[in-house]
Design a protein around this motif. Sequence first.
Motif, PDB file in Angstrom:
ATOM      1  N   VAL A 146       0.864  -0.772  -0.015  1.00  0.00           N
ATOM      2  CA  VAL A 146      -0.201   0.368  -0.214  1.00  0.00           C
ATOM      3  C   VAL A 146       0.983   1.532   0.084  1.00  0.00           C
ATOM      4  N   THR A 147       0.697   2.561  -1.063  1.00  0.00           N
ATOM      5  CA  THR A 147       1.301   3.245  -0.992  1.00  0.00           C
ATOM      6  C   THR A 147       0.500   4.773  -0.618  1.00  0.00           C
ATOM      7  N   GLN A 148       1.399   5.547   0.248  1.00  0.00           N
ATOM      8  CA  GLN A 148       0.700   7.042   0.230  1.00  0.00           C
ATOM      9  C   GLN A 148       1.426   8.062  -0.066  1.00  0.00           C
ATOM     10  N   GLU A 164      -8.724  22.616   3.691  1.00  0.00           N
ATOM     11  CA  GLU A 164      -8.770  21.712   3.139  1.00  0.00           C
ATOM     12  C   GLU A 164      -7.619  20.736   3.333  1.00  0.00           C
ATOM     13  N   VAL A 165      -8.046  19.582   3.562  1.00  0.00           N
ATOM     14  CA  VAL A 165      -6.828  18.467   2.839  1.00  0.00           C
ATOM     15  C   VAL A 165      -7.395  17.564   1.899  1.00  0.00           C
ATOM     16  N   ILE A 166      -6.677  16.188   1.025  1.00  0.00           N
ATOM     17  CA  ILE A 166      -6.811  15.149   0.816  1.00  0.00           C
ATOM     18  C   ILE A 166      -5.958  14.895   1.010  1.00  0.00           C
ATOM     19  N   LEU A 167      -5.999  13.560   1.257  1.00  0.00           N
ATOM     20  CA  LEU A 167      -4.688  12.468   1.934  1.00  0.00           C
ATOM     21  C   LEU A 167      -4.977  10.940   0.700  1.00  0.00           C
ATOM     22  N   ARG A 168      -3.949  10.829   0.478  1.00  0.00           N
ATOM     23  CA  ARG A 168      -3.967   9.619  -0.967  1.00  0.00           C
ATOM     24  C   ARG A 168      -3.370   8.391  -0.855  1.00  0.00           C
ATOM     25  N   CYS A 169      -4.000   6.767  -1.383  1.00  0.00           N
ATOM     26  CA  CYS A 169      -3.748   6.260  -0.996  1.00  0.00           C
ATOM     27  C   CYS A 169      -3.994   4.813  -1.843  1.00  0.00           C
ATOM     28  N   VAL A 170      -3.086   4.747  -2.762  1.00  0.00           N
ATOM     29  CA  VAL A 170      -2.521   3.712  -3.687  1.00  0.00           C
ATOM     30  C   VAL A 170      -3.211   1.977  -3.000  1.00  0.00           C
ATOM     31  N   PRO A 171      -4.238   1.217  -2.627  1.00  0.00           N
ATOM     32  CA  PRO A 171      -3.691  -0.247  -2.378  1.00  0.00           C
ATOM     33  C   PRO A 171      -3.295  -1.201  -2.979  1.00  0.00           C
ATOM     34  N   ASN A 193      -6.897   4.665  -7.215  1.00  0.00           N
ATOM     35  CA  ASN A 193      -6.775   5.779  -5.889  1.00  0.00           C
ATOM     36  C   ASN A 193      -8.027   5.677  -4.589  1.00  0.00           C
ATOM     37  N   PHE A 194      -7.855   5.875  -3.640  1.00  0.00           N
ATOM     38  CA  PHE A 194      -8.270   5.810  -2.449  1.00  0.00           C
ATOM     39  C   PHE A 194      -7.799   6.616  -1.797  1.00  0.00           C
ATOM     40  N   THR A 195      -9.635   8.164  -1.437  1.00  0.00           N
ATOM     41  CA  THR A 195      -8.567   9.233  -0.889  1.00  0.00           C
ATOM     42  C   THR A 195      -9.409   9.044   0.525  1.00  0.00           C
ATOM     43  N   LEU A 196      -8.944  10.713   1.196  1.00  0.00           N
ATOM     44  CA  LEU A 196      -9.967  10.423   2.684  1.00  0.00           C
ATOM     45  C   LEU A 196      -9.567  12.611   2.634  1.00  0.00           C
ATOM     46  N   LYS A 197     -10.643  12.446   2.747  1.00  0.00           N
ATOM     47  CA  LYS A 197     -10.596  14.347   2.115  1.00  0.00           C
ATOM     48  C   LYS A 197     -11.312  15.539   3.562  1.00  0.00           C
ATOM     49  N   ILE A 198     -10.563  15.775   4.271  1.00  0.00           N
ATOM     50  CA  ILE A 198     -11.176  16.791   5.425  1.00  0.00           C
ATOM     51  C   ILE A 198     -10.814  18.341   4.623  1.00  0.00           C
ATOM     52  N   ARG A 199     -12.789  17.811   5.319  1.00  0.00           N
ATOM     53  CA  ARG A 199     -13.010  19.651   4.790  1.00  0.00           C
ATOM     54  C   ARG A 199     -11.908  20.925   5.314  1.00  0.00           C
ATOM     55  N   SER A 200     -12.806  20.985   6.985  1.00  0.00           N
ATOM     56  CA  SER A 200     -11.803  22.610   7.188  1.00  0.00           C
ATOM     57  C   SER A 200     -10.988  21.598   9.178  1.00  0.00           C
ATOM     58  N   THR A 201     -10.285  21.771   8.527  1.00  0.00           N
ATOM     59  CA  THR A 201      -9.073  20.648   9.333  1.00  0.00           C
ATOM     60  C   THR A 201      -9.106  21.622  11.155  1.00  0.00           C
ATOM     61  N   TYR A 243      -3.532  -5.179   4.844  1.00  0.00           N
ATOM     62  CA  TYR A 243      -1.723  -4.237   5.091  1.00  0.00           C
ATOM     63  C   TYR A 243      -2.197  -3.003   4.995  1.00  0.00           C
ATOM     64  N   PHE A 244      -0.706  -1.970   6.040  1.00  0.00           N
ATOM     65  CA  PHE A 244      -1.401  -0.899   6.235  1.00  0.00           C
ATOM     66  C   PHE A 244      -0.233   0.310   4.909  1.00  0.00           C
ATOM     67  N   GLY A 245      -0.164   0.929   4.757  1.00  0.00           N
ATOM     68  CA  GLY A 245       0.401   2.108   4.205  1.00  0.00           C
ATOM     69  C   GLY A 245       1.303   2.979   5.261  1.00  0.00           C
TER      70      GLY A 245
END
Lengths: 109, 113
Positions: free
Chosen positions: B4-6, B18-25, B74-82, B103-105
């Motif tokens: 898994v990559t991040q 806002e932040v977007i965290l990205r992951c490739v499972p 891709n699989f993303t996590l967005k936090i709108r207003s940190t 399995y963890f990134g």
Amino acid sequence: EDKVVQSPLSLVVHEGDTVTLNCSYEVTNFRSLLWYKQEKKAPTFLFMLTSSGIEKKSGRLSSILDKKELFSILNITATQTGDSAIYLCVGGSNYKLTFGKGTLLTVNP
Amino acid sequence: EPEVTQTPSHQVTQMGQEVILRCVPISNHLYFYWYRQILGQKVEFLVSFYNNEISEKSEIFDDQFSVERPDGSNFTLKIRSTKLEDSAMYFCASSERTFYEQYFGPGTRLTVT
């Protein structure tokens, strides 16, 4: 609320010692008990246990689950300095993992 | 060996952004997860995702959070207003099936200032 409790929270041993790490759990819709090793960043998978009484082994590491007592142990024999890490006990349910706080193992040469 | 990559490995943002965290499972995995670990604390479950839907989410995963699989990888996590308390290491994980090991990134360290 799901709960996983590990003991001891930290342990210091000398190379060559054998250690036993303990874990008790209360997890709704329990499916599996997992052990992970966390060194610097991401937890890395060690074992997954689903059946009581069946020991899983990988080299010097072994683990067993008691579903009646809601308990698991992780044994490490002939410890090496490279075994120094946080060992995480994790309860697996339908769609999520519940982590314990971990046992910090330090193996001194 | 598949992993898994991040990205990014470290993100610094100001409160309210806002932040977007990205992951490739892992490519043949079907279940995807986000966890977070506040410094010195245990790893906490945020959300699980399967077949383009949230399967389960924790109390932490409130309306400020969202997840998406925008394409086949891709699989993303967005936090709108940190908020300051969102500062943590965020781990993405994947599993082949439910009830299987995850399995963890390597994680994204988010710092909110």
